[in-house]
Every structure is written in C-alpha cells, then in structure tokens.
Design a protein around this motif. Structure first.
Motif: not given
Ligand code: FAD
Length: 444
Positions: A258-263, A300-306, A308-312
């Motif tokens: 189970l994950v939240n919108p930011d994975l 994969g792209e989304t979690v990388a941003q989170t 690396c400090g810019s949560p999306v």
C-alpha cells in the motif's frame, strides 16, 4: 553518503536508479535475483520465437552500470529488517540501506487447481519461466492455455511457431471478457481463430490436470467433465504482486504494497513502485494496481524525484495502453469498459473483412468524448491525449479523426464511411474538418 537500495531490476527499479543518478551522487545498489542485467520482459516471447537472443533484450551495455556508478547484486532478498534497515540475502552478506525502493514486480496467478505443480504446467513471467517453457515444450504437440489475457495470447503465438496446437480454456462467455466490450472481443476472437491449430473454448474452466507416473501433465479435465489430452499447460489467468516474502506485521500489504500518492509505504524511508505497488487512493478512474510497462517507468521517475528531495505525486495522466493479438493491433485511450456505464453512449464502426474496428465512448448528455478502443488502426497518442484533456466533444473527434491517424491511406478509404455512419446513427450532419490546428500537437 546516503545509500539507496532498490530490490528489483525491472523497468520500475532501473528507471528509479537512472533518475536518481541523473539528479544526485547518492550511492545506488540494485538487487535482483532473476538476472544481473535489466532486460525487457515484454520481449521474452521473441527469444522463444527465435527473433532475438536474451542479450538483445538488454537495453544497456554491461559498462553502463559502472559508468553510472550503480552497483548490481544478483541475489535473493529473503527478509527486510526495517528497524535496523538491513536486507538479508540468500548468499551474500546483509546490506544496509538508508532509503529502500521495493520494485519486486508480479508473479503468475495459481488458483489452487489440482495438478498445477506437475511437470509441464507453468506460467510465463520470468526468464526462468521462459527457459522452463523451452524444456517443457520440446516434445509437445498439444497445449492447453488456461485464461485468455494478453500473456495467454503471447504464449499461444509462441507455441504455434513450434507447430504445437493450442486450446484456450476461457471462463467467460467471450474472449478477454473482463476487459473488452462484446464487439471488440468478437473481432479478436475471429482473428485468433484464423490461425491454424488454435481453438478457443469459451465458458470452459479447468477442473484438474492429470499426469503420468512421472508427474508430467498428460491431459486436463474441464469443469464440464471433458478430458483433453495435452503435454503442456500454460497458466495465464493474470498476475498478482510478488510480495509474499515481505509479509509480516510491519509493512502494510493488501494485494500489493500500500502506497501514498508519492509512492511512500507506511514505514519511513520505504517506497514501492511498479507492478507491486497498490495505491491507497487510486488516481481518478485508474486501478489501484497498474501492471503495465509505462506505468512502472513513470513510477520510477516519480519516486526518484521524491528521494532526491523534490517530493511529487504520481500523476500518470489519461489511461492508455496498446498490445497485439498476433497481427491485430489494439490501442485504448481513456476507459472503455466491457459494458457501457450509466450515462455513456457508444459509436462503433467496423470492417470485418479488413479487421478494423473503432469503438468510441462519449457522454450521452453532453457528448463529451470519453474513450476509444481501436483495432487494426494505429492512432496518435498525443492527439487523443489532447482531446481527453480538453474535454472535446465526440463530434469534434469524429470530424478531426484523420489527424489522429498514422496511416493516410486508411483515411482515403474509410473517412467518409465513418462520418456517414456516425451522422446516420446520431442524426447529425458532421462534415470533414479542413483546418490544420492539430499539426502543432505532433512531434516536430
Ligand atoms: C510475457 C509478458 C509480456 C508482457 N507484455 C507487456 C506489454 O506488451 N506491454 C506492457 O505494458 N506490459 C507488458 N507486460 C507487463 C510488464 O512487463 C510489467 O508490468 C513490468 O515488467 C513490471 O515491471 P516491474 O519493474 O514492476 O517488475 P519486474 O519486471 O517484475 O521486476 C521485478 C524484479 O524483482 C525481482 N525480485 C522480486 N523479489 C525479489 C527478491 N526478494 N529478491 C531479489 N529480487 C527480487 C524479480 O525477480 C524481478 O526481476 C508483460 C509481462 C509479461 C510477463
């Protein structure tokens, strides 16, 4: 230096690693049991059919990983200790993580059928499954495939190239009935049945697999009591998240993780992406678990941003998908359900002889275009995305359909016919669009 450890080297895990590397100099380790290097799972069938070698399915050369300073470990993670952030592996020493990404994929469904573990009975998901299928089908002449989804069709295509006859057992009264509307399903069925050696048995379920004294499958018995001889049984009744090794009382798992919108998962510094992730609150009409290639890449792209400090948040946009049933191309944009939903209307245009079908869904009252299935015709993603994002009307879509089409020849022949059919059915007077506004949407 922060250590990001990723379990799983499929499309989602590898995309996360690549994007984290683009954005940071964090230490990155990918652990996977299946193979050292990332390969394209969707290309497995071409290895069996002799069109590609396993090496051809690997998008990156071996030196890519060194060059990008990404460590690869080929081993099986047996247990995760979230309290001291340690992974316990089958063969190598434990690995400590600061951030953990679970990208552990799916496994083929087995529903407890009698005989499902006999020799010659298998699903198709991993490289190991492919190697097993190679061995299992060596002397086979007759195969049974249980379940008629996309992987089942791929398996059938693979087997027919080796002159192995295939019988599909399909529980529903139509092919891929949980997904396709009736007309669409009939078109696929007709196409499949054109192939010599392929038989579809609808409303037919597996009761039991029968084996010889060496526990090798020799026949199946259906729920209706029929016995069908075979030497190979393919189990392709869907896949589910491969999360058994993660079950315990800490990580929240339902069908998937189970994950939240930011994975992020319920445990600090733990994330899940790709086939194994299940959204607590699905995005619009999208399903809570998405088991397709491009959504794994997007996650994969989304979690990388989170990380690396810019949560999306994961924002996949409009649903789309594409596949092939042997030679019949299928695309879908928006949600075409297997039955019309309340408030929806449809327009279907088809040409049985040429195996072409367009199935439009729109709002009965407002005429807003909602979705399309296409068979035998390739449409442009960016144009349909634009129509969905701008709430275009069905009339606008029909009038401008030419713009979405890849094949100008197709429209020379069928454009008038489609528009006339629509006008007739809905008592309209739509004419062909003349302007070229759509050109700005296409890649320059
Ligand atoms: C035959 C086939 C054809 C397909 N065709 C299409 C298609 O045409 N289009 C499409 O969109 N999708 C297709 N799919 C689905 C698509 O391939 C998947 O959605 C996608 O590969 C999932 O990627 P992932 O990164 O989430 O997981 P995976 O690719 O499954 O990667 C997960 C990896 O983690 C490893 N792993 C799991 N647990 C552990 C552990 N405990 N320790 C170590 N390693 C572990 C696994 O061995 C695996 O290598 C197809 C799937 C199959 C099987």
């Amino acid at each position: 230096m922060e250590h990001v450890v990723i379990i799983g080297n499929g499309i989602s895990g590898v995309t996360a690693a690549r994007y984290i590397r683009k954005m940071s100099d964090k230490r990155i380790t990918i652990i996977s049991a299946e193979s050292k290097y990332f390969f394209s799972r969707t290309a497995l069938m071409y290895i069996y059919m002799g069109h590609m070698s396993f090496e051809d399915t690997q998008p990156y050369e071996a030196h890519f990983w060194d060059k990008n300073n990404i460590d690869l470990v080929q081993d099986y993670v047996q247990k995760v200790n979230y309290d001291d952030k340690t992974l316990h592996l089958a063969e190598t020493t434990p690995i400590h993580y600061d951030k953990l990404i679970l990208a552990v994929g799916s496994k083929p469904n087995k529903f407890g059928w009698k005989g499902q573990d006999y020799h010659g009975v298998q699903g198709l998901y991993s490289k190991k499954d492919l190697d097993l299928m190679e061995r299992n089908t060596r002397n086979a002449q007759e195969a049974i495939i249980v379940g008629g989804g996309l992987i089942g069709v791929e398996m059938a295509e693979m087997l027919l190239t080796r002159n192995i006859n295939v019988t599909f057992l399909i529980r529903e009264d139509r092919f891929w009935g949980g997904v396709l509307p009736l007309e669409d399903s009939l078109m696929v069925k007709r196409h499949l049945e054109k192939h010599n050696g392929l038989t579809l048995r609808l409303e037919e379920e597996l009761e039991e697999i029968v084996a010889d004294e060496e526990k090798r499958a020799k026949a199946v018995i259906t729920k209706k009591g029929e016995r069908i001889p075979c030497q190979f049984v393919g189990l392709t009744a869907g896949v589910s998240p491969n999360v058994d090794f993660l079950k315990g009382d800490q990580l929240e798992i339902e069908r998937g993780i189970l994950v939240n919108p930011d994975l992020s998962a319920n445990i600090p510094d733990v994330y899940a992406i790709g086939d194994c992730a299940q959204f607590k609150q699905p995005n619009g009409q999208r399903k809570p678990i998405e088991q397709v290639w491009y959504t794994g890449r997007m996650m994969g792209e989304t979690v990388a941003q989170t990380i690396c400090g810019s949560p999306v948040e994961y924002k996949p946009g409009n649903w789309f998908n594409s596949a092939k049933f042997f030679d019949l191309e299928y695309q879908t944009y928006g949600w075409v359900w297997n039955e019309l939903k309340e408030g929806e209307a449809e327009f279907i245009w088809k040409n049985d002889e040429k195996e072409l079908l367009l199935h439009f869904i729109f709002d009965k009252e407002s005429h807003e275009f909602k979705a399309i299935n296409t068979f035998g015709i390739r449409m442009r993603h960016e144009v349909f995305d634009h129509w969905l994002n701008t709430n275009a009307s069905i009339e606008e879509v029909i009038r401008n359909l030419k713009m979405a089409n890849f094949d100008p020849e197709f429209y020379k022949h069928f454009e008038k016919e489609i528009i006339e059919a629509f006008n007739k059915q809905f008592d309209q007077n739509i004419k062909l669009a003349k302007n070229k506004w759509w050109k700005s949407l296409l890649p320059q």
